[in-house]
Structure formats: structure tokens, C-alpha cells
Design an enzyme around this catalytic site. Structure first.
Site, short mmCIF file in Angstrom:
data_model
loop_
_atom_site.label_atom_id
_atom_site.label_comp_id
_atom_site.label_asym_id
_atom_site.label_seq_id
_atom_site.Cartn_x
_atom_site.Cartn_y
_atom_site.Cartn_z
N GLN A 1 0.82 -1.21 0.00
CA GLN A 1 0.00 0.00 0.00
C GLN A 1 0.86 1.26 0.00
O GLN A 1 1.59 1.51 0.95
CB GLN A 1 -0.90 -0.01 1.24
CG GLN A 1 -1.90 1.14 1.25
CD GLN A 1 -2.75 1.13 2.50
OE1 GLN A 1 -2.23 1.32 3.60
NE2 GLN A 1 -4.04 0.94 2.35
N GLY A 2 0.78 2.04 -1.08
CA GLY A 2 1.54 3.29 -1.17
C GLY A 2 0.64 4.48 -0.88
O GLY A 2 0.36 5.28 -1.78
N SER B 1 0.73 6.28 2.69
CA SER B 1 1.41 7.19 3.62
C SER B 1 2.69 7.75 3.01
O SER B 1 3.37 7.09 2.23
CB SER B 1 1.78 6.45 4.91
OG SER B 1 0.61 6.10 5.60
N SER C 1 4.22 -1.73 4.28
CA SER C 1 4.42 -3.13 4.65
C SER C 1 4.54 -3.99 3.40
O SER C 1 3.87 -3.73 2.40
CB SER C 1 3.23 -3.63 5.48
OG SER C 1 3.08 -2.84 6.63
N GLU D 1 -10.97 -1.48 5.25
CA GLU D 1 -9.89 -1.62 6.22
C GLU D 1 -10.41 -1.49 7.64
O GLU D 1 -10.01 -2.19 8.54
CB GLU D 1 -8.82 -0.57 5.94
CG GLU D 1 -7.69 -0.57 6.95
CD GLU D 1 -6.56 0.37 6.56
OE1 GLU D 1 -6.59 0.90 5.45
OE2 GLU D 1 -5.66 0.54 7.38
#
Lengths: 377, 285
Positions: free
Chosen positions: A121-122, A124, A156, A239
Site C-alpha cells: 500500500q503506497g 502514507s 508493509s 480496512e
């Protein structure tokens, strides 16, 4: 108000339980954190087994109640959770399923379900964590590609991922929440550099990702250009919805183990400590009931989890940290032994009030979107 | 699994809410003080408040603990005074309890509410001495005899439901005030510190709601103990936070907040106090 499951739901549970009993003994133990390639192989093999048995898409297509039963039974059986497949199964997959074109769904969804491709996941950035709308990674259109430059952080599984669900700014002039676009970026594209970050638990669980003029085809855009914020909210509602449900089952199991340990080592005679364990029993029991409440509500209103997820996440993340603090009181000096799983889990639990939106941001969401209090700005 | 109120349950809740909102305004309560409004008590009886769970053959509505929990939540919301739980549980056993012509209280050691106003006192209240009650709307006596007995799970659950209603009301009161009251040129609800107080109140209330409703469905004694513990917390801390949101106004007698806090303290002590609830929950691990 009813807490019994339908015959059909109980049949699903029985079938799953039966399958888990046969499938789990064949599964080798999960490799330690840090050995990411081995972990990826392990988690993907489990995902493939779920796929072959017909359970792979339970997070997407099944009713929320079936998802709940799936989480309850896999957790109870001690089966691995989504692991390295977390982002693909719980974020990118549902988002592409909801917002992607038929071609995009055909390209990306089957490999996620089979465990063939791993996503990260890009979202932040160094200057845009919980304040996601202030992200600055730029994407400039050049023919049929976007040219992406910037940096992501707290990513992550970045070292082992094949794809990244990437949020970029495509219109710097637009108001913060507009001008953002959702892209699927191949992690092997030229210009992508991954630098692992060490967590306070000592392991490298996440990474910085540097993007230097990375070319991403326009065809990889999910949703319209500059409409990425809305697409992202769809992702985040998943989420914060039922993603943590299974972990409540795990916490209840952990709490029972802790009570057993306290009875064995004599700490059970400590009234204050015993009462803390009793209170945690109430907390996790109620959190499980709250999950069922939220799921029943989602089922009644069409499947997309609501803001009730923020209420759950706030209390759950704090209760789980309290569980490990209580564990430390029960274990005494053993709680300082890093070779014990308890100690490592305690360190990991410190992230729960930060990851996926800090508790402070969640309280703002609850206050503004549920209670209707005025915006801060 | 449909862990949501049914249409019938929603309708019941609406009806009870309308009845109580009309009859239990704050001025009415204050004027009455520590006296039972007999006319209201009989009206509650006619509305089925006490006979709700009696079989239809005995003049009841044949409903269950979940419906009773929803009704007692509404009672807690408006601070309805009187030994409601004891009278409800006595319906069918004590003449006049079901239809609201008798006021029933219960002494099981420890504190007895509404001893002098009650027509029937169950349990041993010998030697009871009056206490200057912290709650101006709940007279209390203290019974010197031994430790309190084992409370009936249904009584604990319905007390928890009242706490839940009180928590819901103080949350709504705090949120309304935070939207109206301006300081530094903005509604105070725009300040994060106030927002976070209100968000905390909602989180505790929603967790207590899930616990109370689930315990009403399962009637499991351990689950009921957990529901009482969390509902006590939601009611007591909710009232305190509501008082804090009101600032100096919250500390006055005129504001309604202190009445919720004081009643929440009384209810937390009745039935199953925290220490005993936690011990019961620990023993079940």
C-alpha cells in the site's frame, strides 16, 4: 435481535471447520518475521489452498456474516490470517472489484485470490500519514503513461510485493482532497527503490519506497483521474470494517491462556491483577458482540462497512495493548525475554493505535462524521 | 444472524420513549423529588412496563429480556425514578406489581432504594437505617445484616440497560451543547479536546450497547456481568465527561448532568458492583 446463525450459515461453518481440520496439519510453521521471501511463499501457499477449496473470495463476495464465520473459524483453528496477502485481499482487491473496469478486474483479481501476486500500500508519505490528503507524490501525464516522482513510507511488504496501490497527486492546483489519483504500480518498474525500515520490535516489517520518474501506464488507473480520494475512501471503509474481527477471537484465546498461566504461577491470587483479567474478559466479549452488531448492520444496509468500524478500532486497539500490559504483569521477568512470543506481540501491539489511522484521527472521524460536530478548520 | 432490533422492537422503543418523554420532563422530576408519582406508576403499569415479560395468559405481553432491556434503556434515558427493576421482577409474584398499583422494592443486604415509599419490601430489611442519599431522586437505606446476596441476573441486566440509557442521554446532551456553546468565536465542539471527549463517550456507549443487548439475548450470567461492568462505565464516565463539556454550567444544580451522574453512581453500586462483576468474569476464564 438474534444471535443465532441460519442453517445455511451453520452449514458453511461446518464445511469450513471440516476442511480446516484436514488442511492445517499439512501446513508447515510460518517462517520468522524478517525472512520475507519465505513468509511470502508460506502465506501464498495457504492462500492457494483456500483458493482450491473455494474459500479465497470470502472477503469480497460473501455476505458479511459468512466473512465473520470465516474469520471466527480460521482464528479458532489457529490457521494463518491473510499475512503477506493482506493488502491485496483486504484493500486493493475489494477496491478494484468495486471501482475497476472489467479488464482491470480480469487482470488483477484472479492472481490476488490465487496468492500469485502480492500487493503493498503506497498511501502514507513522510509528510502525509494520518493526514493522507496532504500527500505530495506527483504524477505527470506523458502520453499513455503517468511519470511518478516522490516517496512513500510505512509500506508493509514492499520488498516482496509485485504491485503497489499507489496514491498520487495529479492536480497540484486542486483542493487537497481532489487532484488525487489511484494507480496500480508494478514494483519492478525502473525508478522504484525500496529501503527497509527497522521497527521498534527489531524486525523490518515495513519500508520506505522512493519513486524516481517511474512510468505507470494510464491503463493502470482505477477510477477517474483526480477522483482517487473517493476510491480511497472505499478502500478504507473495508480496512476499518471487519478486518480486525478475527483478531478479537485470537485475543480471547490469548486471554484464556494468560488466565491459565496466572493460575499456574501464583499471580492469580493477586486480586487487582485477577480483576484486570476479568475486565478484559468483558472487553473482548463485548468487542466480539460489537463486531456482530456492525456486521448485522452492514448486512441490513447493503454490505459496505460503515463508520461503526472507527468505534470498534478505537476500543479494540486500546484493549489489545492493555491485554499485553496485563500479560507483562502476569509473566513478571519473563515479559522482558524477547525470545518469547508474548514479548514480541507486546511490542507489535504498540502500532495498533497508530496504524490505519491513529486513535486521535479516529476520534475526529467519530466526532465529525457520526456525532456531527463541526470541523476543526 | 440479525443482531439488530426487529421492527416490533423498534416500535416498542418508540412508544415507550414518547410516553416517558411526555411524562418525565426535568421540571416534573424535580418537583416530585424523592416521592413516587403514583399516577405515573399506574400509567406505567397500564402501558405494560412491569408485566412485559408475563405470559399473555397472566395478563402480560409475553415478551422477553431483549424487549425489557429496550424499555429499561428508555427509563434510564429520562431518569425515571422508583424501584423499577424490583417491581418489574415482582410482576406475577406480588399482587399489584404487574399493573402498577403496588410499588415493590428489594433488600438483599447493602443498600435498599425507596424503602419508605414501597408497598412491599422483599428480602430482609430489618434494622435498615436511612442514608442521606447522594442522588436527590433516589432515597436510600442501609441494611446492617451480612454481605449482599447473589443478585438475580435479570435484575443486573435491567439495571445495566438503565445505565445504557443514561449514557446515551448524557452523550446527546454533551453533543448538543458542544454544537451550541461558542467560545473563542467558534462552537466548542470544533475543538479537538472537546471532540475527543464526545468521541470517547460514543465509543463507551456503543460497546455497552452491544454488550447489554447481547446479554439480553443470551441471558448468560457471565455475559450479563460484563454488560453491567461496561454499562456502569459508560454511564458514570459519560456523565462526568458531559459535566466537563458543560464547564462551569455543568457544576450547577440547574444543569441536569449531576442527576445523571448521581443516579449512575447509585446504579453502579446496586445489583452487581464492579469488583464482584470482575471477579465473576475472571472466574469464567
Amino acid at each position: 435481535m438474534d444471535l443465532t446463525y441460519t442453517e445455511e450459515e451453520e452449514a458453511f461453518r461446518a464445511g469450513l471447520r471440516h476442511w480446516l481440520k484436514a488442511a492445517l496439519p499439512a501446513l508447515p510453521p510460518r517462517p520468522p518475521p524478517g525472512d520475507w521471501p519465505a513468509r511470502r511463499a508460506h502465506d501464498s501457499a495457504w492462500q492457494r489452498a483456500l483458493y482450491d477449496a473455494g474459500y479465497a473470495d470470502v472477503h469480497w463476495d460473501a455476505s458479511p456474516t459468512r466473512r465473520l464465520i470465516f474469520l471466527e473459524e480460521t482464528e479458532r483453528a489457529g490457521a494463518p490470517y491473510v499475512g503477506a496477502n493482506f493488502v491485496g485481499l483486504l484493500h486493493a482487491g475489494p477496491t478494484i472489484a468495486a471501482e475497476g473496469t472489467p479488464g482491470q478486474r480480469a487482470r488483477w483479481l484472479p492472481p490476488i485470490l490465487r496468492g500469485d501476486e502480492i500487493w503493498c500500500q503506497g498511501f502514507s508519505e513522510p509528510d502525509a500519514g494520518s493526514d493522507l490528503a496532504s500527500l505530495r507524490t506527483r504524477a505527470v501525464r506523458d502520453g499513455d503513461c503517468y511519470v511518478v516522482t516522490g516517496a512513500k513510507v510505512w509500506t508493509s511488504h514492499a520488498e516482496i510485493a509485485d504491485w503497489c496501490e499507489l496514491l498520487v497527486r495529479t492536480d497540484p492546483q486542486a483542493p487537497r482532497h481532489r487532484g488525487i489519483t489511484w494507480l496500480a504500480m508494478p514494483m519492478d518498474a525502473p525508478g522504484v527503490t525500496v529501503r527497509p525500515l527497522r521497527t521498534l520490535a527489531g524486525s523490518a516489517e515495513f519500508a520506505e519506497v522512493f519513486l524516481d520518474e517511474v512510468r505507470v501506464p494510464v491503463a493502470n488507473r482505477v477510477g477517474e483521474e483526480n477522483d482517487g480520494w473517493r476510491v480511497t475512501m472505499v478502500t478504507l471503509s473495508f480496512e476499518r470494517g471487519t478486518a480486525f474481527a478475527g483478531e478479537v477471537v485470537a485475543c480471547r484465546r490469548t486471554l484464556a491462556e494468560l488466565a491459565r498461566t496466572a493460575r499456574e504461577n501464583g499471580r492469580w491470587d493477586d486480586t487487582a491483577l485477577r480483576r484486570r483479567l476479568g475486565r478484559l474478559n468483558a472487553e473482548f466479549g463485548a468487542l466480539w458482540r460489537l463486531t456482530q452488531w456492525n456486521v448485522a448492520e452492514a448486512e441490513a444496509t447493503g454490505g459496505v462497512p460503515g463508520t461503526g468500524g472507527s468505534v470498534f478500532k478505537l476500543r479494540y486497539s486500546e484493549a489489545r495493548q492493555e491485554l499485553y500490559d496485563t500479560a507483562a504483569a502476569v509473566l513478571g521477568p519473563d515479559a522482558l525475554d524477547l525470545s518469547r512470543a508474548w514479548t514480541r506481540d507486546r511490542l507489535s501491539s504498540l502500532s495498533y493505535t497508530i496504524a490505519a489511522g491513529t486513535s486521535q484521527i479516529q476520534r475526529n472521524i467519530v466526532a465529525e462524521r457520526i456525532l456531527g460536530l463541526p470541523k476543526e478548520r | 444472524m440479525r443482531f439488530q432490533p426487529t421492527e416490533d422492537q423498534r416500535a416498542l422503543r418508540r412508544g415507550v420513549r414518547e410516553l416517558l418523554e411526555a411524562r418525565c420532563g426535568r421540571d416534573v422530576l424535580r418537583a416530585r423529588g424523592a416521592r413516587i408519582d403514583r399516577a405515573l406508576w399506574r400509567e406505567l403499569g397500564r402501558a405494560g412496563f412491569f408485566s412485559l415479560r408475563l405470559p399473555e395468559a397472566e395478563g402480560g405481553a409475553g415478551l422477553g429480556l431483549p424487549e425489557a432491556a429496550l424499555v429499561f434503556e428508555e427509563a434510564g434515558r429520562v431518569l425515571l425514578p422508583g424501584p423499577l427493576v424490583a417491581t418489574h421482577l415482582a410482576a406475577g409474584a406480588v399482587p399489584g406489581a404487574a399493573d402498577g398499583t403496588a410499588v415493590v422494592t428489594r433488600a438483599d443486604g447493602g443498600l435498599v432504594p425507596w424503602l419508605e415509599e414501597a408497598d412491599v419490601v422483599l428480602g430482609d430489611a430489618s434494622g435498615a437505617v436511612p442514608v442521606t442519599s447522594v442522588d436527590p431522586l433516589t432515597p436510600l437505606h442501609r441494611v446492617p445484616s451480612g454481605p449482599p446476596g447473589e443478585p438475580e441476573p435479570a435484575a443486573v441486566l435491567l439495571t445495566a440497560a438503565e445505565q445504557l440509557g443514561s449514557a446515551g442521554r448524557t452523550l446527546a446532551t454533551a453533543v448538543r451543547y458542544a454544537k451550541e456553546r461558542e467560545q473563542f468565536g467558534r462552537p466548542i465542539g470544533a475543538f479537538q479536546a472537546v471532540k475527543h471527549l464526545c468521541a470517547g463517550m460514543l465509543v463507551r456507549t456503543e460497546l455497552a450497547r452491544a454488550a447489554v443487548y447481547a446479554a439480553a439475548v443470551t441471558a448468560d450470567p457471565v455475559e450479563i456481568a460484563g454488560a453491567k461492568l461496561l454499562a456502569d462505565e459508560a454511564a458514570v464516565q459519560g456523565a462526568r465527561d458531559c459535566l466537563q463539556v458543560h464547564g462551569g454550567m455543568g457544576f450547577t444544580w440547574e444543569a441536569e448532568v449531576h442527576l445523571h451522574l448521581k443516579r449512575a453512581w447509585v446504579r453502579a453500586e446496586l445489583g452487581l458492583p464492579a469488583a464482584r462483576a470482575e471477579e465473576a468474569l475472571a472466574a469464567a476464564l
